[in-house]
Scaffold this active site. Structure first.
Site, short mmCIF file in Angstrom:
data_model
loop_
_atom_site.label_atom_id
_atom_site.label_comp_id
_atom_site.label_asym_id
_atom_site.label_seq_id
_atom_site.Cartn_x
_atom_site.Cartn_y
_atom_site.Cartn_z
CG HIS A 1 -0.15 0.07 2.53
ND1 HIS A 1 0.41 1.23 3.02
CD2 HIS A 1 0.14 -0.91 3.41
CE1 HIS A 1 1.01 0.97 4.16
NE2 HIS A 1 0.88 -0.31 4.42
CD GLU B 1 1.83 -5.19 8.04
OE1 GLU B 1 2.12 -6.36 7.71
OE2 GLU B 1 2.51 -4.21 7.73
#
Length: 363
Positions: free
Chosen positions: A99, A204
């Site tokens: 990201h 994550e």
């Protein structure tokens, strides 16, 4: 070729009589595979995604190879690898995209990593920014736009085969990055439309930081109603509790489970349809995926992408076993007030001894 024995390590964690998977990174195709490539300075947009200019065994079967681009010949090579492999073997190219910069990244830079880890990351934000399930900063949006523009140039100049499947982490910064990267691309005729699957296990690494606590499924659907939440995706975050965090071993079990589902589906059948797969995720999770497939360590800058050719070999005739246990998580003591010193290590004020209870109960 670098082999990972992680798949066989899952035997002890899986149900009896189930199939197992061994993954390996097939090296020699991308600059990122080579030890001489410095991850900290590598720019994927200046290097054709890192694709090495070379010939392939499958080139011999191409009558018009001189008129094809490197990416067209590489796609043909991957197709041939799958056509000529055993039924229990599957090759896929994973485009692992990190990201763009989120507000949590900016806050960590501002406060410094020790202070961030031991106090500020356990809060929802400060007076100027919110980093719980962080959104992209303006810089992060530009990084995602850079990826979009590079995909557009590769489609136009290289006839690159665009992803056959798109997956994205459920955290907001990854959702936004995927959207900025792939929406409104002029995809080739017959290409798979960009309608990604939001996949829980590609999130994550789960820590006590509020940036790792995803918002609910209703929020995600309100942002991107046309996107698909994978089967079994629940309303509220089932993992984050603000007290315990994953170890690397626990995250690798999660990553391997996600890869099993991408390569073989939840029923364990080899997925020969579509060899190019996009995964928009996070630095820690991408590092975990690279460990699982046996690729060398390659830490991505925010917004960067690493393609990896992966070989998966399924052993056994049954379904791939569901993970029934995993390595233990750990608690993370933290300050209850801003640290008094955090240049190299975090020191809590004497009146605020470290605790393991969350500073906030929601994100």
């Amino acid at each position: 070729m670098k082999l990972s024995t992680f798949g066989s390590a899952l035997v002890g964690l899986a149900v009896a009589h189930a199939s197992t998977v061994e993954y390996s990174a097939v090296t020699g195709y991308f600059l990122q595979d080579e030890d001489s490539t410095d991850a900290s300075t590598f720019d994927y947009t200046a290097e054709n995604f890192g694709l090495i200019n070379r010939s392939y065994p499958a080139d011999q079967k191409l009558k018009n190879q001189a008129s094809l681009t490197q990416w067209e010949r590489f796609h043909h090579q991957v197709v041939k690898l799958n056509e000529e492999s055993a039924k229990n073997v599957e090759y896929k190219v994973l485009f692992l995209g990190r990201h763009g910069e989120g507000w949590h990244n900016a806050a960590e830079t501002y406060y410094g990593t020790p202070a961030w880890n031991c106090y500020w990351a356990e809060l929802n934000g400060n007076s100027t920014a919110t980093w719980a399930d962080a959104s992209l900063t303006e810089n992060g949006i530009q990084q995602a736009q850079k990826a979009h523009d590079f995909w557009a140039s590769q489609i136009k100049s290289q006839n690159i085969h665009t992803p056959d499947a798109y997956y994205v982490s459920p955290l907001t910064r990854a959702l936004q990055t995927a959207n900025y990267t792939f929406t409104n691309l002029a995809l080739p005729h017959g290409a798979t439309p960009f309608k990604p699957t939001v996949k829980e296990l590609f999130r994550e690494g789960i820590s006590i930081h509020t940036c790792d606590h995803r918002r609910n499924a209703s929020y995600i659907k309100s942002l991107f109603p046309a996107w698909r939440l994978e089967d079994g995706f629940v309303e509220n975050d089932p993992f984050w509790n603000g007290v315990e965090g994953e170890t690397s071993d626990a995250e690798d079990v999660r990553s391997a489970t996600a890869l099993n589902e991408v390569f073989f589906g939840k029923g364990g059948k080899v997925q020969h349809e579509g060899a190019f797969v996009s995964v928009t995720s996070h630095s820690g999770e991408i590092s975990s995926i690279l460990r699982v497939v046996g690729h060398r360590t390659f830490r991505l800058n925010t917004g960067a992408v690493i393609p990896v050719l992966v070989k998966a070999v399924k052993s056994g005739k049954g379904e791939i076993g569901s993970v029934t246990s995993s390595p233990s998580w750990t608690v993370s003591p933290h300050c209850t007030e801003p640290p008094v010193s955090s240049v190299t290590a975090c020191v809590c004020p004497s009146s605020a001894v470290p605790v393991t209870t969350p500073l906030v109960t929601g994100a």
